[in-house]
Design a protein around this motif. Structure first.
Motif, PDB file in Angstrom:
ATOM      1  N   PHE A   7       0.835  -1.199   0.000  1.00 36.59           N
ATOM      2  CA  PHE A   7       0.000   0.000   0.000  1.00 36.59           C
ATOM      3  C   PHE A   7       0.875   1.257   0.000  1.00 36.59           C
ATOM      4  O   PHE A   7       0.668   2.193  -0.775  1.00 36.59           O
ATOM      5  N   LYS A  10       2.797   1.731  -3.334  1.00 32.34           N
ATOM      6  CA  LYS A  10       1.927   2.186  -4.419  1.00 32.34           C
ATOM      7  C   LYS A  10       1.758   3.691  -4.375  1.00 32.34           C
ATOM      8  O   LYS A  10       1.865   4.376  -5.388  1.00 32.34           O
ATOM      9  N   LEU A  11       1.490   4.218  -3.187  1.00 29.20           N
ATOM     10  CA  LEU A  11       1.300   5.657  -3.058  1.00 29.20           C
ATOM     11  C   LEU A  11       2.586   6.411  -3.366  1.00 29.20           C
ATOM     12  O   LEU A  11       2.578   7.414  -4.074  1.00 29.20           O
ATOM     13  N   GLU A  79      -7.237   4.392  -2.797  1.00 32.82           N
ATOM     14  CA  GLU A  79      -6.190   3.434  -2.461  1.00 32.82           C
ATOM     15  C   GLU A  79      -6.545   2.637  -1.206  1.00 32.82           C
ATOM     16  O   GLU A  79      -6.281   1.430  -1.124  1.00 32.82           O
ATOM     17  N   GLU A  82      -8.945  -0.166  -2.118  1.00 31.13           N
ATOM     18  CA  GLU A  82      -8.250  -1.327  -2.692  1.00 31.13           C
ATOM     19  C   GLU A  82      -7.556  -2.133  -1.597  1.00 31.13           C
ATOM     20  O   GLU A  82      -7.548  -3.368  -1.625  1.00 31.13           O
ATOM     21  N   LYS A 144      -8.867   1.539 -11.871  1.00 29.25           N
ATOM     22  CA  LYS A 144      -8.016   1.528 -10.693  1.00 29.25           C
ATOM     23  C   LYS A 144      -6.608   2.010 -11.032  1.00 29.25           C
ATOM     24  O   LYS A 144      -6.037   1.628 -12.037  1.00 29.25           O
ATOM     25  N   GLY A 145      -6.078   2.848 -10.163  1.00 37.22           N
ATOM     26  CA  GLY A 145      -4.701   3.289 -10.329  1.00 37.22           C
ATOM     27  C   GLY A 145      -4.520   4.427 -11.300  1.00 37.22           C
ATOM     28  O   GLY A 145      -3.393   4.778 -11.621  1.00 37.22           O
TER      29      GLY A 145
END
Length: 241
Positions: A7, A10-11, A79, A82, A144-145
């Motif tokens: 997580f 990803k950010l 986020e 998810e 997503k994303g």
């Protein structure tokens, strides 16, 4: 790699310098994710066929911390949603409906303090629910994303793309409303199609630029810069597996 580490990475990889700028406050997204995962584990409900985890979360912060998240709130909620789905899958448990997250300020909380309240909430039926499940899942994976980072008056704001077509312009009715007087009322649109995103100018007065070149319609790639009027918009996308 743990879900929490995934997580956070990803950010960080998605927003790079923007991420670092926005989170000089006392509350870090990873702390919110940790508290949500703890809340899910502590408030599971055993049903006849499944173990259900909470899917509604009220995240309470001090007013100053809440203010520090405003420009990033939509992206953070996406986020975190998810993350919640991945956590439920890892635990072999079920959710009654799509994750719902509300971030609110509370005067009785100090800087850096995070309080979470959770519950199980069923999805409210809507028109989108009539789509076949495979089609709904595909639409979700496309979006997503994908994010836009909009710079207005020297401030950055990150917005997730959550619709298959997002219009950009001065009108409040647009998916993204921009106050720049050089932007047309309905200036351009971003469209998700077959795992790709496209930007299209909608006959605007001053045109739409993509990486410095005027376009009518063009495919987008992660890192592209769109300019409408005098407002730069960065398109970011992380691959979803």
């Amino acid at each position: 790699m743990s879900l929490l580490s995934d997580f956070e990475k990803k950010l960080e990889s998605l927003f790079e310098g923007f991420f670092a700028k926005q989170f000089k406050s006392h509350v870090q997204p990873i702390e919110i994710a940790k508290k949500i995962s703890r809340e899910m584990n502590e408030h599971k409900v055993v049903g006849i066929n499944n173990i259900y985890l909470p899917n509604f979360f009220a995240v309470y912060l001090s007013p100053k911390d809440k203010e520090g998240l405003v420009s990033f709130e939509g992206a953070l909620v996406t986020e975190l949603s998810e993350f919640i789905e991945a956590h439920a899958e890892k635990e072999g448990s079920a959710l009654l409906g799509a994750p719902q997250i509300k971030i609110e300020a509370r005067d009785d909380l100090s800087l850096g303090e995070v309080r979470i309240e959770s519950s199980l909430v069923e999805d409210t039926p809507s028109d989108s629910n009539i789509l076949p499940s495979k089609e709904k899942k595909r639409d979700s994976l496309i979006l997503k994303g994908a994010y836009l980072i909009i710079t207005e008056q020297g401030k950055d704001c990150a917005l997730p793309l959550t619709e298959k077509i997002t219009t950009i312009g001065r009108l409040e009715s647009n998916g993204i409303s921009i106050k720049d007087p050089n932007v047309s009322r309905i200036h351009a649109e971003i469209r998700a199609e077959k795992d790709n995103f496209f930007i299209r100018d909608l006959g605007s007065t001053n045109g739409t630029l993509l990486n410095g070149k005027r376009i009518v319609e063009s495919k987008l790639a992660g890192g592209d810069t769109i300019i409408v009027g005098a407002t730069p918009i960065k398109f970011l996308r992380r691959s979803y597996v």
